[in-house]
Design a protein around this motif. Structure first.
Motif, PDB file in Angstrom:
ATOM      1  N   TYR A  60       0.791  -1.231   0.000  1.00 20.69           N
ATOM      2  CA  TYR A  60       0.000   0.000   0.000  1.00 20.69           C
ATOM      3  C   TYR A  60       0.823   1.281   0.000  1.00 20.69           C
ATOM      4  CZ  TYR A  60      -3.782  -3.191   1.200  1.00 20.69           C
ATOM      5  OH  TYR A  60      -4.688  -4.219   1.192  1.00 20.69           O
ATOM      6  N   GLN A  65       0.225   3.765   5.116  1.00 25.00           N
ATOM      7  CA  GLN A  65       0.454   3.258   6.471  1.00 25.00           C
ATOM      8  C   GLN A  65       0.210   4.358   7.503  1.00 25.00           C
ATOM      9  OE1 GLN A  65       4.469   2.206   7.665  1.00 25.00           O
ATOM     10  NE2 GLN A  65       3.674   0.372   8.671  1.00 25.00           N
ATOM     11  N   PHE A  68      -3.552   4.818   7.669  1.00 23.18           N
ATOM     12  CA  PHE A  68      -4.094   3.647   8.350  1.00 23.18           C
ATOM     13  C   PHE A  68      -3.918   3.784   9.864  1.00 23.18           C
ATOM     14  CE2 PHE A  68      -3.183  -0.637  10.062  1.00 23.18           C
ATOM     15  CZ  PHE A  68      -4.288  -1.354   9.647  1.00 23.18           C
ATOM     16  N   THR A  71      -6.011   6.693  11.320  1.00 16.97           N
ATOM     17  CA  THR A  71      -7.444   6.395  11.314  1.00 16.97           C
ATOM     18  C   THR A  71      -7.833   5.430  12.424  1.00 16.97           C
ATOM     19  OG1 THR A  71      -7.525   6.721   8.927  1.00 16.97           O
ATOM     20  CG2 THR A  71      -9.346   5.490   9.906  1.00 16.97           C
ATOM     21  N   ILE A  88      -9.475   1.397   3.940  1.00 11.24           N
ATOM     22  CA  ILE A  88      -8.940   1.057   5.266  1.00 11.24           C
ATOM     23  C   ILE A  88      -9.438  -0.328   5.684  1.00 11.24           C
ATOM     24  CG2 ILE A  88      -8.957   1.664   7.721  1.00 11.24           C
ATOM     25  CD1 ILE A  88      -7.201   3.557   6.179  1.00 11.24           C
ATOM     26  N   GLN A  91      -7.390  -2.868   4.059  1.00 15.08           N
ATOM     27  CA  GLN A  91      -6.072  -2.929   4.695  1.00 15.08           C
ATOM     28  C   GLN A  91      -6.142  -3.693   6.010  1.00 15.08           C
ATOM     29  OE1 GLN A  91      -5.104   1.245   4.819  1.00 15.08           O
ATOM     30  NE2 GLN A  91      -4.518   1.301   2.664  1.00 15.08           N
TER      31      GLN A  91
END
Length: 150
Positions: A60, A65, A68, A71, A88, A91
Motif C-alpha cells: 500500500y 500506512q 491507516f 485512522t 482502510i 487494509q
C-alpha cells in the motif's frame, strides 16, 4: 579504539537491526499497537510485526500506512473500523490475513512466507508448523495418517 574479539562477536546480532532504520517491529509504536489490536493478542512476535510492516508498505505504500495508523489509533478499534473507508477496511483484512495465516499475495501468487510465526500456528498446542516439525523433507506432515487415526 581497539575492538576486542568478544565485543565484535557480541555486536554481530545487532548488525542487521542497526542497519534497518526501524529495527524489529515497524518502528512505529502506533502502527504496531493497531496491528496487535487487529490480531487480538499482545504478544505478537517482533518478527511478525516487522513482516506486517514490510508487506503493508510494499503493498500500500508508506503514506497509506500513516493514514491507516492515524485512522485506527485510539479508542475502540471496532468502531473505528466500522466508520473507516473501504480502503482502510481492505487494509485491516490484509493485516488480519497476514497475522493469522502468514500469507501474502504478490502478482497474483499467494505464498505463506510467514506461517511459522503466524497466530494460527501459535494457537495450536497439538501440532507444529510443517517444516518445523521433526522428520525429513516436510516433516511429519509428509506422512498420511494411518487407518483409524482420523
Amino acid at each position: 579504539m581497539k575492538l576486542s574479539r568478544r565485543a565484535f562477536l557480541a555486536a554481530i546480532p545487532l548488525a542487521p537491526t542497526a542497519a534497518e532504520a526501524y529495527g524489529l517491529g515497524s518502528g512505529s509504536i502506533s502502527f504496531d499497537n493497531v496491528v496487535r489490536q487487529i490480531g487480538g493478542v499482545g504478544d505478537i512476535s517482533s518478527y511478525l510485526l516487522a513482516a506486517v510492516n514490510k508487506e503493508f508498505v510494499a503493498t500500500y505504500g508508506a503514506p497509506a500506512q500513516v493514514t491507516f495508523t492515524h485512522t485506527l489509533s485510539g479508542g475502540a478499534l471496532d468502531a473505528r473500523i466500522a466508520a473507516a473507508s473501504d480502503e482502510i477496511k481492505a487494509q485491516v483484512a490484509f493485516v488480519a490475513k497476514l497475522l493469522y495465516t502468514g500469507e501474502v499475495t504478490k502478482d497474483g501468487v499467494t505464498t505463506a512466507a510467514y506461517y511459522p510465526w503466524c497466530l494460527a500456528w501459535a494457537s495450536l498446542t497439538f501440532a507444529t508448523a510443517p517444516g518445523l516439525c521433526g522428520g525429513p523433507a516436510f516433516g511429519h506432515w509428509q506422512n498420511a495418517p494411518l487407518p483409524g487415526q482420523m
